[in-house]
Design a protein around this motif. Structure first.
Motif, PDB file in Angstrom:
ATOM      1  N   VAL B  29      74.616 186.982 -37.846  1.00  0.00           N
ATOM      2  CA  VAL B  29      75.022 187.995 -37.864  1.00  0.00           C
ATOM      3  C   VAL B  29      74.905 187.447 -35.718  1.00  0.00           C
ATOM      4  O   VAL B  29      75.942 188.282 -35.405  1.00  0.00           O
ATOM      5  N   TYR B  30      74.330 186.573 -35.458  1.00  0.00           N
ATOM      6  CA  TYR B  30      74.058 186.474 -33.563  1.00  0.00           C
ATOM      7  C   TYR B  30      75.880 186.901 -32.960  1.00  0.00           C
ATOM      8  O   TYR B  30      75.502 186.708 -32.176  1.00  0.00           O
ATOM      9  N   PRO B  31      76.366 185.485 -34.297  1.00  0.00           N
ATOM     10  CA  PRO B  31      76.728 185.297 -33.417  1.00  0.00           C
ATOM     11  C   PRO B  31      78.351 185.818 -33.385  1.00  0.00           C
ATOM     12  O   PRO B  31      78.778 186.390 -31.646  1.00  0.00           O
ATOM     13  N   LEU B  32      78.503 187.154 -33.807  1.00  0.00           N
ATOM     14  CA  LEU B  32      79.370 188.384 -34.064  1.00  0.00           C
ATOM     15  C   LEU B  32      78.913 189.296 -32.206  1.00  0.00           C
ATOM     16  O   LEU B  32      79.329 189.759 -31.909  1.00  0.00           O
ATOM     17  N   LEU B  33      77.874 189.594 -33.031  1.00  0.00           N
ATOM     18  CA  LEU B  33      76.772 190.690 -31.713  1.00  0.00           C
ATOM     19  C   LEU B  33      77.521 190.416 -30.697  1.00  0.00           C
ATOM     20  O   LEU B  33      77.707 190.771 -29.488  1.00  0.00           O
ATOM     21  N   LEU B  34      77.231 188.964 -30.380  1.00  0.00           N
ATOM     22  CA  LEU B  34      77.825 188.262 -28.731  1.00  0.00           C
ATOM     23  C   LEU B  34      78.432 188.541 -28.403  1.00  0.00           C
ATOM     24  O   LEU B  34      79.282 188.471 -27.052  1.00  0.00           O
ATOM     25  N   LEU B  35      79.728 188.191 -29.561  1.00  0.00           N
ATOM     26  CA  LEU B  35      80.737 188.348 -29.173  1.00  0.00           C
ATOM     27  C   LEU B  35      81.185 189.988 -28.693  1.00  0.00           C
ATOM     28  O   LEU B  35      82.171 189.796 -27.883  1.00  0.00           O
ATOM     29  N   VAL B  36      80.430 190.807 -29.511  1.00  0.00           N
ATOM     30  CA  VAL B  36      81.034 191.610 -29.358  1.00  0.00           C
ATOM     31  C   VAL B  36      80.715 192.927 -27.705  1.00  0.00           C
ATOM     32  O   VAL B  36      80.964 192.319 -27.027  1.00  0.00           O
ATOM     33  N   SER B  37      79.179 192.408 -27.423  1.00  0.00           N
ATOM     34  CA  SER B  37      78.981 191.976 -26.454  1.00  0.00           C
ATOM     35  C   SER B  37      79.735 190.930 -24.682  1.00  0.00           C
ATOM     36  O   SER B  37      79.546 192.368 -23.884  1.00  0.00           O
ATOM     37  N   LEU B  38      80.156 190.099 -25.449  1.00  0.00           N
ATOM     38  CA  LEU B  38      81.037 189.128 -24.203  1.00  0.00           C
ATOM     39  C   LEU B  38      82.010 190.338 -23.935  1.00  0.00           C
ATOM     40  O   LEU B  38      82.651 190.410 -22.632  1.00  0.00           O
ATOM     41  N   ARG B 259      89.382 186.977 -24.476  1.00  0.00           N
ATOM     42  CA  ARG B 259      89.717 186.480 -26.322  1.00  0.00           C
ATOM     43  C   ARG B 259      88.259 186.671 -26.752  1.00  0.00           C
ATOM     44  O   ARG B 259      88.277 186.890 -28.094  1.00  0.00           O
ATOM     45  N   ALA B 260      87.245 187.206 -26.441  1.00  0.00           N
ATOM     46  CA  ALA B 260      86.399 187.444 -27.489  1.00  0.00           C
ATOM     47  C   ALA B 260      86.897 188.724 -27.676  1.00  0.00           C
ATOM     48  O   ALA B 260      87.089 189.614 -29.134  1.00  0.00           O
ATOM     49  N   ALA B 261      87.096 189.995 -26.912  1.00  0.00           N
ATOM     50  CA  ALA B 261      88.131 191.067 -27.067  1.00  0.00           C
ATOM     51  C   ALA B 261      88.897 190.644 -28.643  1.00  0.00           C
ATOM     52  O   ALA B 261      88.655 191.341 -29.131  1.00  0.00           O
TER      53      ALA B 261
END
Lengths: 308, 292
Positions: B29-38, B259-261
């Motif tokens: 889950v963390y990678p996804l959360l991080l991308l959302v945060s970015l 890119r994250a968005a």
């Protein structure tokens, strides 16, 4: 009399008419197979010719084994082959046991809601595209990314992961496991749920602890599943994911990252050396088939599980 | 006497198991959360590498960019289009092929079954395939992406399912119904689980398709969203099609955050479909594995 005759004729033709419907139904699929599967198989002959687009497959001249001779002397192809094999073997070594381990662990979780939640989150990465997975990798492992943040926090020097050949395999395989461990465990979990609970109860009576139950009951019960999947996996060693390697590599790390599929792509498609590329592809297919055959053969000899 | 066995025993084994599972959940889950945060963070923080879990600041400019950039919107439209066409063609032609193969009375059954199984083992390879597409004039068209839609695995799955309803179509046949009617009015409405499973796999597959676009689509206007994301990966630079209309948004974004968005926006539809589809997926894999 005539009426009876006509009726008899109609009865005879009707089944045929009705059967035509079935042929019509399957027709589009058959056409697709001919065009997209069988014609390319015929197209393999290009490997033995010098293909010119203008002349088409039939019109291009035969050159026998010219391209194969060229192949053998090509050091970059040899390197690509070595990389492909190494990547495949390491992937197998780490990637094959992972879903099994995960399934065994998941199976031991008592709380079913928690278990389902863990399962759901674990298959999610399987549905993310390769492009996005590599996008994530590049983001997290960049010089300003979280991983390097952690590394410098621990006092070590930052690593430029994507430009170092020695990191390529780890990143490739690691992300592969991330993506596939959950999805891969589904099959094993399905097999595990089929195990007769009475065997477990008998084991408890004999004083088995949870570790022993896994080692002597659960694991052996899924050996058949493991064996079949192992055969497929071994034969798939030569199949690297073109997309992932292509997105992750750069000329600077070709020495570990260039694999057969990317090599074929660069030479065959980007540079238009169609015949040469086809020759490489053909050799690759032959090896892969040979691997499949050997894996199946060995498995048949050692146990009696096999695919054919 | 109060029995001590009323206490819940937490063994070392349990601790190990739960730790492993928790680690796995975090890692998934963390990678996804991080991308959302970015994607929601201030550009300065993103550039400085300050975003580790939660957003730093609140910045929706990245999503504004995604919604305004013509290239991105065009790419999304293409992806949706390719996925929809793929879905229809795949379900239609695969079921049409599987139905005759599920009938014992079909005289071509054995021949055609072998015919579609052989290519699973022997393949012409990438280049001959590419050349065929090229010769057919399908380079840079949508057809190169969606036309090869009948896969042997899918046919087998459909066929197994259809076979279960064989008695139904036999009685309809005896009553005089022709096979088209049987297929479309009887069998398919009964096949919703299979249609849903294969349908979802097809859509997800086409949604994530990158290689097909890379090989066959030379016109950037035809590129699906995966190609756009890849462009972002490679070029590390935003090149909006209509910079004037973007106005000051550009000053509030960075390539990395856009890119994250974009990634989040691309994963979102799959995330939504996911819980609904989940039970179908698992069932489909089980059928495929047991019978396959």
């Amino acid at each position: 009399m005539l009426c009876i005759l006509i009726k008899r004729l109609n009865d005879g033709i009707k089944p045929l008419n009705r059967e035509i419907n079935l042929y019509l139904m399957i027709l589009p699929a058959i056409v697709m197979y001919v065009v997209f599967s069988y014609v390319p198989i015929y197209g393999i002959t290009i490997a033995f010719k010098d293909y010119y687009i203008s002349k088409g497959i039939l019109g291009s001249p035969w050159v026998g084994l010219k391209h194969f001779e060229q192949l053998i002397g090509d050091p970059y192809l040899l390197r690509a082959f070595k990389n492909t094999v190494l990547l495949g073997i390491y992937s197998l070594l780490w990637g094959f046991p992972a879903p099994i381990f995960f399934a065994l662990v998941l199976n031991e979780v008592g709380n079913s809601t928690f278990k389902r939640f863990a399962q759901t989150t674990s298959y999610f990465p399987h549905f993310i595209s390769t492009v996005i997975v590599v996008g994530m990798l590049k983001e997290f492992f960049s010089l300003d990314g979280v991983i390097n943040y952690l590394i410098s926090f621990l006092g070590m020097e930052k690593i430029n992961f994507f430009s170092k050949p020695e990191w390529f395999r780890t990143l490739y395989i690691g992300s592969g496991i991330w993506q596939s461990v959950g999805w891969g465990s589904i099959l094993y979990l399905a097999a595990i749920t089929g195990i007769d609970t009475q065997i477990y109860e008998a084991a408890v009576v004999d004083g088995a602890n949870r570790f022993q139950k896994i080692r002597h009951i659960t694991l052996p019960s899924i050996y058949p599943t493991i064996r079949i999947l192992l055969i497929f996996s071994v034969s798939g060693i030569l199949n690297t994911s073109f997309e992932k390697v292509y997105l992750m590599y750069s000329p600077g790390i070709y020495e570990t990252a260039d694999v057969i599929s990317t090599y074929v792509y660069r030479h065959g498609i980007e540079r238009g050396a169609f015949s040469y590329g086809t020759a490489v592809g053909l050799l690759n297919s032959v090896f892969a088939f040979f691997l499949l055959y050997m894996a199946n053969f060995i498995s048949k000899k050692l146990t009696d599980t096999s695919i054919w | 006497m109060i029995s001590l066995t009323n206490r819940i025993k937490i063994s070392l084994f349990d601790i190990m198991i739960y730790s492993i599972i928790i680690i796995s959940i975090v890692v998934m889950v963390y990678p996804l959360l991080l991308l959302v945060s970015l994607s929601f963070s201030e550009p300065g923080a993103v550039m400085a590498g300050k975003v580790k879990l939660l957003p730093v600041g609140l910045n929706i400019a990245n999503y504004e960019y995604v919604l305004k950039d013509d290239m991105i919107l065009r790419a999304y439209f293409n992806t949706v289009f390719y996925s929809a066409v793929s879905l229809v063609l795949t379900l239609l032609f695969t079921s049409m092929a599987a139905y005759p193969l599920s009938l014992d009375r079909f005289r071509g059954k054995k021949l055609f079954t072998i015919f579609i199984t052989v290519p699973m083992f022997i393949t012409g390879g990438l280049i001959p395939y590419y050349l065929v597409v090229q010769k057919l004039g399908m380079i840079n068209t949508v057809w190169a992406m969606v036309l090869p839609c009948v896969g042997t695995w899918n046919v087998i799955i459909f066929r197994i399912f259809f076979k279960e309803n064989e008695s139904l179509n036999d009685s309809a046949y005896i009553d005089g119904a022709n096979d088209w009617v049987i297929l479309f009015k009887i069998i398919l409405p009964l096949s919703k689980p299979v249609l849903a499973t294969i349908g979802l796999f097809t859509v997800v597959g086409q949604w994530n398709n990158f290689f097909g676009a890379l090989l066959f689509l030379t016109d950037p206007n035809k590129h699906p969203i995966q190609m756009y994301i890849r462009k972002l990966l490679v070029e590390m630079q935003l090149s909006a099609k209509n910079p004037m209309a973007m106005g000051d948004i550009i000053s509030r974004v960075t390539t990395r955050s856009v890119r994250a968005a974009t990634i989040i926006a691309t994963i979102l539809p799959i995330l939504f479909a996911y819980p609904f589809a989940q039970k179908y997926f698992v069932k489909g894999v089980r059928i495929g594995s047991i019978k396959g």
